[in-house]
Design a protein around this motif. Sequence first.
Motif, PDB file in Angstrom:
ATOM      1  N   SER A 149       5.912   5.652   1.382  1.00  0.00           N
ATOM      2  CA  SER A 149       5.456   7.043   1.385  1.00  0.00           C
ATOM      3  C   SER A 149       4.005   7.158   0.903  1.00  0.00           C
ATOM      4  CB  SER A 149       6.378   7.919   0.536  1.00  0.00           C
ATOM      5  OG  SER A 149       6.415   7.463  -0.796  1.00  0.00           O
ATOM      6  N   LEU A 150       3.605   6.350  -0.070  1.00  0.00           N
ATOM      7  CA  LEU A 150       2.229   6.365  -0.544  1.00  0.00           C
ATOM      8  C   LEU A 150       1.293   5.743   0.498  1.00  0.00           C
ATOM      9  CD1 LEU A 150       0.465   7.151  -2.944  1.00  0.00           C
ATOM     10  CD2 LEU A 150       0.911   4.911  -3.927  1.00  0.00           C
ATOM     11  N   TRP A 151       1.756   4.731   1.211  1.00  0.00           N
ATOM     12  CA  TRP A 151       0.965   4.098   2.269  1.00  0.00           C
ATOM     13  C   TRP A 151       0.642   5.100   3.367  1.00  0.00           C
ATOM     14  CZ3 TRP A 151      -2.261   0.482   3.325  1.00  0.00           C
ATOM     15  CH2 TRP A 151      -2.471   0.043   4.623  1.00  0.00           C
ATOM     16  N   ASP A 199      -4.020  -3.106   1.934  1.00  0.00           N
ATOM     17  CA  ASP A 199      -2.916  -3.408   2.846  1.00  0.00           C
ATOM     18  C   ASP A 199      -1.622  -2.776   2.338  1.00  0.00           C
ATOM     19  OD1 ASP A 199      -1.642  -4.498   5.045  1.00  0.00           O
ATOM     20  OD2 ASP A 199      -1.919  -6.583   4.440  1.00  0.00           O
ATOM     21  N   TYR A 200      -0.612  -2.849   3.177  1.00  0.00           N
ATOM     22  CA  TYR A 200       0.748  -2.421   2.851  1.00  0.00           C
ATOM     23  C   TYR A 200       1.595  -3.660   2.604  1.00  0.00           C
ATOM     24  CZ  TYR A 200       5.440  -0.550   3.548  1.00  0.00           C
ATOM     25  OH  TYR A 200       6.756  -0.226   3.390  1.00  0.00           O
ATOM     26  N   CYS A 201       2.498  -3.597   1.678  1.00  0.00           N
ATOM     27  CA  CYS A 201       3.350  -4.722   1.302  1.00  0.00           C
ATOM     28  C   CYS A 201       4.805  -4.397   1.665  1.00  0.00           C
ATOM     29  CB  CYS A 201       3.206  -4.978  -0.193  1.00  0.00           C
ATOM     30  SG  CYS A 201       4.167  -6.353  -0.821  1.00  0.00           S
ATOM     31  N   PRO A 202       5.228  -4.655   2.905  1.00  0.00           N
ATOM     32  CA  PRO A 202       6.587  -4.291   3.311  1.00  0.00           C
ATOM     33  C   PRO A 202       7.681  -5.049   2.561  1.00  0.00           C
ATOM     34  CG  PRO A 202       5.538  -5.599   5.014  1.00  0.00           C
ATOM     35  CD  PRO A 202       4.490  -5.302   3.979  1.00  0.00           C
ATOM     36  N   GLU A 203       7.349  -6.210   2.019  1.00  0.00           N
ATOM     37  CA  GLU A 203       8.348  -6.984   1.281  1.00  0.00           C
ATOM     38  C   GLU A 203       8.499  -6.536  -0.171  1.00  0.00           C
ATOM     39  OE1 GLU A 203       4.459  -9.260   1.007  1.00  0.00           O
ATOM     40  OE2 GLU A 203       5.478  -8.185   2.571  1.00  0.00           O
ATOM     41  N   ALA A 220      10.239   0.961  -4.402  1.00  0.00           N
ATOM     42  CA  ALA A 220      10.573   0.505  -5.747  1.00  0.00           C
ATOM     43  C   ALA A 220       9.321  -0.020  -6.442  1.00  0.00           C
ATOM     44  CB  ALA A 220      11.638  -0.575  -5.700  1.00  0.00           C
ATOM     45  N   THR A 221       8.371  -0.522  -5.665  1.00  0.00           N
ATOM     46  CA  THR A 221       7.114  -1.041  -6.194  1.00  0.00           C
ATOM     47  C   THR A 221       5.983  -0.172  -5.674  1.00  0.00           C
ATOM     48  OG1 THR A 221       7.982  -3.290  -6.198  1.00  0.00           O
ATOM     49  CG2 THR A 221       5.592  -3.049  -6.288  1.00  0.00           C
ATOM     50  N   THR A 222       5.291   0.495  -6.561  1.00  0.00           N
ATOM     51  CA  THR A 222       4.207   1.366  -6.136  1.00  0.00           C
ATOM     52  C   THR A 222       3.019   0.560  -5.638  1.00  0.00           C
ATOM     53  OG1 THR A 222       4.914   2.886  -7.868  1.00  0.00           O
ATOM     54  CG2 THR A 222       2.818   3.348  -6.809  1.00  0.00           C
ATOM     55  N   VAL A 235       6.009  -4.194 -14.289  1.00  0.00           N
ATOM     56  CA  VAL A 235       5.824  -3.248 -15.398  1.00  0.00           C
ATOM     57  C   VAL A 235       5.727  -1.829 -14.867  1.00  0.00           C
ATOM     58  CG1 VAL A 235       4.674  -4.890 -16.945  1.00  0.00           C
ATOM     59  CG2 VAL A 235       3.296  -3.522 -15.367  1.00  0.00           C
ATOM     60  N   LYS A 236       5.917  -0.882 -15.757  1.00  0.00           N
ATOM     61  CA  LYS A 236       5.712   0.524 -15.419  1.00  0.00           C
ATOM     62  C   LYS A 236       4.218   0.804 -15.497  1.00  0.00           C
ATOM     63  CE  LYS A 236      10.104   1.869 -17.411  1.00  0.00           C
ATOM     64  NZ  LYS A 236      10.761   2.555 -18.520  1.00  0.00           N
ATOM     65  N   ILE A 237       3.739   1.666 -14.610  1.00  0.00           N
ATOM     66  CA  ILE A 237       2.304   1.962 -14.579  1.00  0.00           C
ATOM     67  C   ILE A 237       2.035   3.452 -14.424  1.00  0.00           C
ATOM     68  CG2 ILE A 237       1.662  -0.272 -13.576  1.00  0.00           C
ATOM     69  CD1 ILE A 237       1.247   1.334 -10.891  1.00  0.00           C
ATOM     70  N   ASP A 238       0.814   3.820 -14.768  1.00  0.00           N
ATOM     71  CA  ASP A 238       0.238   5.108 -14.392  1.00  0.00           C
ATOM     72  C   ASP A 238      -0.931   4.779 -13.498  1.00  0.00           C
ATOM     73  OD1 ASP A 238       1.837   6.943 -15.722  1.00  0.00           O
ATOM     74  OD2 ASP A 238       0.583   6.970 -17.507  1.00  0.00           O
ATOM     75  N   TYR A 239      -1.170   5.635 -12.516  1.00  0.00           N
ATOM     76  CA  TYR A 239      -2.302   5.410 -11.628  1.00  0.00           C
ATOM     77  C   TYR A 239      -2.948   6.731 -11.255  1.00  0.00           C
ATOM     78  CZ  TYR A 239       1.073   6.567  -7.937  1.00  0.00           C
ATOM     79  OH  TYR A 239       2.017   7.184  -7.169  1.00  0.00           O
TER      80      TYR A 239
END
Length: 86
Positions: free
Chosen positions: A9-11, A48-52, A57-59, A78-82
């Motif tokens: 969704s972010l991609w 890039d996008y990381c489909p794997e 689950a991974t931002t 880890v948990k992050i803020d961005y």
Amino acid sequence: MVAKVGSKSLWDNGSICGKKFNITCTGETNKYLLHPCTGKYVVVKIVDYCPECYDDATTFHLHEKAFETISLLYAFDVKIDYVQIK
């Protein structure tokens, strides 16, 4: 430094490609590693996008050097803020 987006969704079909983000570690995802954060931040450019990366689950999937800047390398996740940098 560069990163991939792990969130479909972010991609958003590549609309985020080339944008920069300030990323900080906010905490652990593993109850056995209580303090993985270094207290530093890293600025990354999305390339890039990381489909794997488990679809939302991974931002972000950070390059090893970028991850090592914000967290202990062996933390793995880890948990992050961005925040997007304009």
